[in-house]
Design a protein around this motif. Sequence first.
Motif, mmCIF file in Angstrom:
data_model
loop_
_atom_site.group_PDB
_atom_site.id
_atom_site.type_symbol
_atom_site.label_atom_id
_atom_site.label_comp_id
_atom_site.label_asym_id
_atom_site.label_seq_id
_atom_site.Cartn_x
_atom_site.Cartn_y
_atom_site.Cartn_z
ATOM 1 N N ILE A 245 -3.794 5.928 1.048
ATOM 2 C CA ILE A 245 -4.873 5.393 0.115
ATOM 3 C C ILE A 245 -4.124 5.340 -1.160
ATOM 4 C CG2 ILE A 245 -7.078 5.947 -0.769
ATOM 5 C CD1 ILE A 245 -7.002 8.386 1.164
ATOM 6 N N ALA A 246 -4.473 3.965 -1.669
ATOM 7 C CA ALA A 246 -3.967 3.498 -2.944
ATOM 8 C C ALA A 246 -4.350 4.554 -3.870
ATOM 9 C CB ALA A 246 -4.392 2.151 -3.268
ATOM 10 N N ALA A 247 -3.400 4.910 -5.037
ATOM 11 C CA ALA A 247 -3.877 6.105 -6.032
ATOM 12 C C ALA A 247 -4.888 5.295 -6.827
ATOM 13 C CB ALA A 247 -2.625 6.099 -6.776
ATOM 14 N N ASN B 196 3.079 9.344 3.293
ATOM 15 C CA ASN B 196 3.035 9.903 4.669
ATOM 16 C C ASN B 196 3.835 8.886 5.605
ATOM 17 O OD1 ASN B 196 2.525 10.644 7.052
ATOM 18 N ND2 ASN B 196 0.264 10.598 7.222
ATOM 19 N N PRO B 197 5.186 9.288 5.724
ATOM 20 C CA PRO B 197 6.008 8.387 6.388
ATOM 21 C C PRO B 197 5.571 8.295 7.805
ATOM 22 C CG PRO B 197 7.067 10.527 6.430
ATOM 23 C CD PRO B 197 5.794 10.694 5.345
ATOM 24 N N LEU C 222 0.846 -1.264 0.018
ATOM 25 C CA LEU C 222 0.066 0.073 -0.030
ATOM 26 C C LEU C 222 0.923 1.241 0.154
ATOM 27 C CD1 LEU C 222 -2.456 1.715 0.260
ATOM 28 C CD2 LEU C 222 -2.595 1.293 2.802
ATOM 29 N N VAL C 223 1.971 1.295 0.952
ATOM 30 C CA VAL C 223 2.864 2.391 0.646
ATOM 31 C C VAL C 223 3.713 2.872 -0.431
ATOM 32 C CG1 VAL C 223 4.957 3.089 1.613
ATOM 33 C CG2 VAL C 223 3.571 2.284 3.177
ATOM 34 N N ALA C 224 3.910 1.785 -1.399
ATOM 35 C CA ALA C 224 4.522 1.820 -2.667
ATOM 36 C C ALA C 224 3.243 2.317 -3.575
ATOM 37 C CB ALA C 224 4.669 0.563 -3.245
ATOM 38 N N ARG C 225 1.991 2.156 -3.493
ATOM 39 C CA ARG C 225 0.912 2.418 -4.485
ATOM 40 C C ARG C 225 0.077 3.812 -3.545
ATOM 41 N NH1 ARG C 225 -3.526 -0.959 -5.062
ATOM 42 N NH2 ARG C 225 -3.452 -1.792 -2.841
#
Length: 387
Positions: free
Chosen positions: A121-123, A54-55, A46-49
Amino acid sequence: MDMARADSFRTGETGSAPAALPHGRLQLLTTEELADPAFLTAWERLVARAAEPNPFFEPWFLLPALRQWGGTDRVVTKAWFHDGRLAGLLPVVRSAKYYSHIITHATGWLHDNAFCGVPLIAAGNEEAFWRDMLAHFDRRARRALFLHLPLLPADDPANAALDRVLAAWPRAHYTVTEENRALLTGETSAEAYLAAAMSAKKRKELRRQHNRLAEEGALVFERLEDDAGLAEWTAEFLALEAAGWKGEAGSALSSAPDTRSLFEQSLTGAAAAGRLERLALRLDGRAIAMLVNFVTAPGAYSFKTAFDEDYARFSPGMLLQLENLALLERPAIQWADSCAVEGHPMIERLWRDKRRMISRNIAIGGPMRRGLFRLLMAYETRPRRSS
């Protein structure tokens, strides 16, 4: 834990059943469930997408924070699944503390060392996420009068999607606070940016300070992006910060065991995730200015900085920030957030742009609850006489 596939997470007997919503399913997770290896895999994807980085909601930062304060604050993390994949994540707490008032509400969870509240949030799923999240709070408002969303970047895709949802399916809402933080952005070299940001006279003064400082001993700049010597570097930063005014005021990271632990664990986790950049200005080997960046393409966050106040006449913090302008030359980085308070006397001399951060209140629940919310909105948005 039962894993259907790498992006699908379902809890076993100890977890609550996912709640069905119009566009997906919502799972309420404890800290222990978030740390499950199966969920961590989905979380990292999810972080990658994510539409907006937001770290402070990435695993390496959020999990240590939750272990420090999540139990006391009774935080529940809402994980949203779309088409069987984790597509949204937001830690939430129910609280009666609302600024100077006592009003029970639901709020995105932040703490004093987290500087952005935008959900992951996934793009492409931003509108569906907000519609489901608002529907969830309508169904499970409990005693909460409204939903409070702190520190959202006003111009990011997630906030724009929220605006579209609120326009298409109207409900009362308003911005309760706004701040403008120094922002570094531009497609230029560090040298060209500095020339445009500062007058020739100010640049000459900084060169003079650099030269005078170099006369005090061997002056060396370092930039580190791995975990080499990280424990020693972290301890050095904490000691440098504690030796200044923050230490005297009791607000240094090392002034309390929980904030010290968060700093140590988050830097270790950021390094392992490839998110950490460390800068230092050293005089005869001893750090006189240090800076921590979290690099989260397409953005970066300047998380913490410290300098030796005995050398304040040489402006070591500003000299280190000149080196930090190299962020502009990284191909993957489009902007950097200072994480500094509005009006910061040092960083705003150099970083010319602003990042507008807003905190929003949104009506939830049924007609009676929304009617009470409109009274609060009228009170908080009333015209005020200037003194």
